[in-house]
Design a protein around this motif. Sequence first.
Motif, PDB file in Angstrom:
ATOM      1  N   TYR A 202      44.193  45.517  37.433  1.00 49.95           N
ATOM      2  CA  TYR A 202      43.083  44.682  36.997  1.00 49.95           C
ATOM      3  C   TYR A 202      43.132  43.319  37.667  1.00 49.95           C
ATOM      4  N   GLU A 243      37.493  43.005  36.149  1.00 50.18           N
ATOM      5  CA  GLU A 243      37.441  44.395  36.570  1.00 50.18           C
ATOM      6  C   GLU A 243      38.782  45.080  36.310  1.00 50.18           C
ATOM      7  N   VAL A 244      38.682  46.320  35.857  1.00 50.65           N
ATOM      8  CA  VAL A 244      39.859  47.157  35.617  1.00 50.65           C
ATOM      9  C   VAL A 244      39.731  48.421  36.448  1.00 50.65           C
ATOM     10  N   THR A 250      36.814  51.724  39.410  1.00 49.65           N
ATOM     11  CA  THR A 250      36.794  50.343  38.932  1.00 49.65           C
ATOM     12  C   THR A 250      35.673  50.154  37.924  1.00 49.65           C
TER      13      THR A 250
END
Length: 396
Positions: A202, A243-244, A250
């Motif tokens: 992340y 964002e992960v 993503t």
Amino acid sequence: MRRAPLRSHLITALLAPILLLTLAGCEDTPPAGTGAGFAGLGESAEGFAQARPGTPLRFPEDHGAHPDYRIEWWYLTANLEDDTGEPMGLQWTLFRQALSPPNETPPTASQPPGVWVADQLWMAHLAISRGERHAVAERFARSHSADPIRDRTGQAGAVAQPFRAWLDDWTLATRVEEPDADTFERLTLTAFDGEGESRIGYRLELTAEGPLVLHGDAGFSQKSADGQGSMYVSQPFWRVEGEVTLDGETHVVGGQGWLDREWSSQLLGPEQAGWDWFSLHLDDGHRLMAFQLRGGGEAGGDYRSGTWITPEGEPRALAPQELSLTPLASSRVAGREVPTRWRLEVPSADLDLIVEAPHSERWMDTSVPYWEGEVVARDHDNDERLGTGYLEMTGY
């Protein structure tokens, strides 16, 4: 407790023999010794500074490392949603353990500070949860307390001003550029592991929307009836955006985070085998931290403590008798029974909750394993959803 008191989650970093072998590149890791208390956290810490009531806290200095204490961590959990509304959970933790008291084995001209002359061990955990999926990564590093970490060139470290805590390229660092501002108020967390379809990690921005919270007695959090404890500070008011990446995909995310800072030299009593730690964001703006250490209470019972936090960030310490934590149901996880449904009562706050993990598969299969995952809090009487949070459990 990372909680956790221990929080956790965590504590792993405390197993110096295991970490020494791991850091030296051994292929086989022997089983952990029993030690005193969970992960040796009840062992005597002669020669180190001791966490005590009345110890003054100083910021921003206390955001950085405390090498005169034996153990320490920076512990972040977050309850997020992705751009489709799907819940996601994450954890990032940096642990530090000193192998010897400061200046006990100072470097020499023939053995200067460096990767092979170490008196500090570091460990970091990364975890991402989405539905039944739970991805975990772990890294290790070493340093010497005499290393010039202010130049930020070491493999791992933590510097207070401007704030930065890191292990390799896993970094929690300030976004504040003003030299006189509190550089802990806006942070960026970056941590990735793996490649291609197996990539996880992340990049997140954390913005504090409330003050730091001191737990216990002005920051001293007692962990047993005998008086052991830690210095314990939280930032439970993070707004998290970013964002992960999970399995190579993503997701844009947003939500709430909770960061714990603890440092100590003897966290537990020798008879304490583990703990259960809760951090809750309630929908009305209140926050709650609560833990119990199994053993270490009066007459051999469990020791409980917590903090009730107003929406404005004003804390009220909860004495052991003000809390009730009752396991209601367990799940079979990693070959053991782990309580994943609890009743949590704080009568003085008119709080009677059922706290439950929507997904039980949140086992941290790290060097010292533990359970850590997202929970949902509901009203005990009418089942109304009242908030979300994280639960950490060790010693099962």
